[in-house]
Design a protein around this motif. Sequence first.
Motif, PDB file in Angstrom:
ATOM      1  N   ASN A 108      18.324  -0.812  -1.116  1.00 16.87           N
ATOM      2  CA  ASN A 108      19.071   0.197  -1.022  1.00 16.87           C
ATOM      3  C   ASN A 108      19.244   0.710   0.494  1.00 16.87           C
ATOM      4  OD1 ASN A 108      19.372   0.687  -3.849  1.00 16.87           O
ATOM      5  ND2 ASN A 108      17.329   1.342  -3.788  1.00 16.87           N
ATOM      6  N   ASN A 120       9.743   5.405  -0.987  1.00 22.96           N
ATOM      7  CA  ASN A 120      11.012   6.244  -0.944  1.00 22.96           C
ATOM      8  C   ASN A 120      11.381   6.566  -2.307  1.00 22.96           C
ATOM      9  OD1 ASN A 120      11.513   6.154   2.035  1.00 22.96           O
ATOM     10  ND2 ASN A 120      11.819   3.996   1.225  1.00 22.96           N
ATOM     11  N   GLY A 147      16.280   8.257  -0.885  1.00 23.36           N
ATOM     12  CA  GLY A 147      15.740   7.799   0.399  1.00 23.36           C
ATOM     13  C   GLY A 147      14.575   8.674   0.821  1.00 23.36           C
ATOM     14  N   ARG A 148      14.230   9.711   0.293  1.00 23.13           N
ATOM     15  CA  ARG A 148      13.321  10.646   0.895  1.00 23.13           C
ATOM     16  C   ARG A 148      11.871   9.861   0.777  1.00 23.13           C
ATOM     17  NH1 ARG A 148      17.356  13.973  -1.256  1.00 23.13           N
ATOM     18  NH2 ARG A 148      18.237  15.266   0.221  1.00 23.13           N
ATOM     19  N   TYR A 202      13.477  -3.013   5.397  1.00 23.52           N
ATOM     20  CA  TYR A 202      14.102  -2.232   4.451  1.00 23.52           C
ATOM     21  C   TYR A 202      14.323  -2.805   3.000  1.00 23.52           C
ATOM     22  CZ  TYR A 202      15.729  -0.023   8.784  1.00 23.52           C
ATOM     23  OH  TYR A 202      15.747   0.370  10.085  1.00 23.52           O
ATOM     24  N   HIS A 255      16.648   1.720   2.537  1.00 24.38           N
ATOM     25  CA  HIS A 255      15.704   2.484   2.821  1.00 24.38           C
ATOM     26  C   HIS A 255      14.302   1.556   3.600  1.00 24.38           C
ATOM     27  CE1 HIS A 255      17.169   4.604  -0.928  1.00 24.38           C
ATOM     28  NE2 HIS A 255      17.821   5.308   0.130  1.00 24.38           N
TER      29      HIS A 255
END
Length: 82
Positions: free
Chosen positions: A13, A32, A36-37, A10, A15
């Motif tokens: 953040n 991302n 976070g998308r 990760y 993500h």
Amino acid sequence: MQGGYSHLRYNVNGHLVEARDEAKNRSLRYVNNAQGRVLKREETAKGSTYKRQDYYCYLDGKQIGAVGNDGVSRVDYAQWID
């Protein structure tokens, strides 16, 4: 069903940026946005020259499109827009 291990990494953040599937010997990497998308997903397999890549587009927090080198998307984005 085959058992196995996955290693997840990760960013600061929280993500997901990489997942390694040890059983199938493949790696999945993610780019991302700040929310976070996933904007880009890249899949590679050890010993293979093929690299699958998918790119995703968003508008107002909703996914409105995707394009990649693994065939046609089967998602009807027009149904998602309110």
